[in-house]
Write a protein that holds these residues in place. Structure first.
Motif, mmCIF file in Angstrom:
data_model
loop_
_atom_site.group_PDB
_atom_site.id
_atom_site.type_symbol
_atom_site.label_atom_id
_atom_site.label_comp_id
_atom_site.label_asym_id
_atom_site.label_seq_id
_atom_site.Cartn_x
_atom_site.Cartn_y
_atom_site.Cartn_z
ATOM 1 N N ASP A 123 -24.367 -48.728 -13.832
ATOM 2 C CA ASP A 123 -24.015 -47.674 -12.875
ATOM 3 C C ASP A 123 -24.560 -47.997 -11.492
ATOM 4 O OD1 ASP A 123 -22.708 -46.318 -14.876
ATOM 5 O OD2 ASP A 123 -24.333 -44.883 -15.214
ATOM 6 N N ARG A 124 -25.762 -48.548 -11.432
ATOM 7 C CA ARG A 124 -26.360 -48.920 -10.151
ATOM 8 C C ARG A 124 -25.582 -50.063 -9.491
ATOM 9 N NH1 ARG A 124 -31.307 -47.586 -13.252
ATOM 10 N NH2 ARG A 124 -32.301 -45.882 -12.099
ATOM 11 N N SER A 126 -22.440 -50.876 -9.994
ATOM 12 C CA SER A 126 -21.144 -50.348 -9.586
ATOM 13 C C SER A 126 -21.253 -49.510 -8.311
ATOM 14 C CB SER A 126 -20.544 -49.499 -10.718
ATOM 15 O OG SER A 126 -19.315 -48.953 -10.327
ATOM 16 N N ARG A 127 -22.261 -48.668 -8.244
ATOM 17 C CA ARG A 127 -22.457 -47.808 -7.067
ATOM 18 C C ARG A 127 -22.719 -48.655 -5.815
ATOM 19 N NH1 ARG A 127 -25.469 -44.197 -9.335
ATOM 20 N NH2 ARG A 127 -27.419 -45.365 -9.189
#
Length: 151
Positions: A123-124, A126-127
């Motif tokens: 998630d990190r 991707s963000r």
């Protein structure tokens, strides 16, 4: 002639380096997908590890291999041969060339650890990659940390 990587793939690659740096306790000072010369992007962290110290060399090797691990996670690896040979060359240059078994073992270990860190922090990554596609470059360590941590 190698095809140019997509902007998305470059963003994931650099975000992988940055998130692995963050996970290894480094301060990420720059993440960019602006082309400069032959480079499609870059990620920098502080402090730079002293690669004559085994534990620091291993941390730096993980960071170097995390770009490729993030490319794999992006799902775009099949879009052409754009594996960053500079990262691999750097890792190889820090390992004793006269000990091929050590070279293979350390490369495999660093790649495995980089993959684990990227997957645990997908998630990190991707963000940060998404933010790079908007901004192209982040050069403030506090802002980069906020994006990575989701603040």
């Amino acid at each position: 002639m190698n095809a140019q990587p997509t902007r998305r793939r470059t963003a994931w690659h650099e975000a992988g380096h940055a998130v692995a740096s963050w996970a290894m306790g480094f301060t990420v000072t720059l993440v960019s997908i602006r082309r400069e010369g032959e480079s499609y992007g870059r990620s920098q962290h502080a402090p730079a590890g002293d690669c004559s110290v085994l534990s620091e060399r291993k941390r730096e090797s993980i960071v170097a291999m995390a770009g490729w691990a993030a490319e794999l996670a992006s799902g775009e690896v099949g879009d052409g041969p754009t594996y960053d040979s500079g990262d691999l060359s750097w890792v190889v240059s820090t390992i004793d060339q006269h000990a091929p078994a050590m070279l293979v073992a350390e490369l495999g270990w660093a790649e495995s650890e980089a993959h684990r860190i990227v997957i645990e922090n997908i998630d990190r990554v991707s963000r940060l990659a998404s933010q790079l596609l908007i901004q192209e470059e982040l050069s403030n360590a506090a802002d980069i940390k906020k994006v990575i941590e989701g603040h």
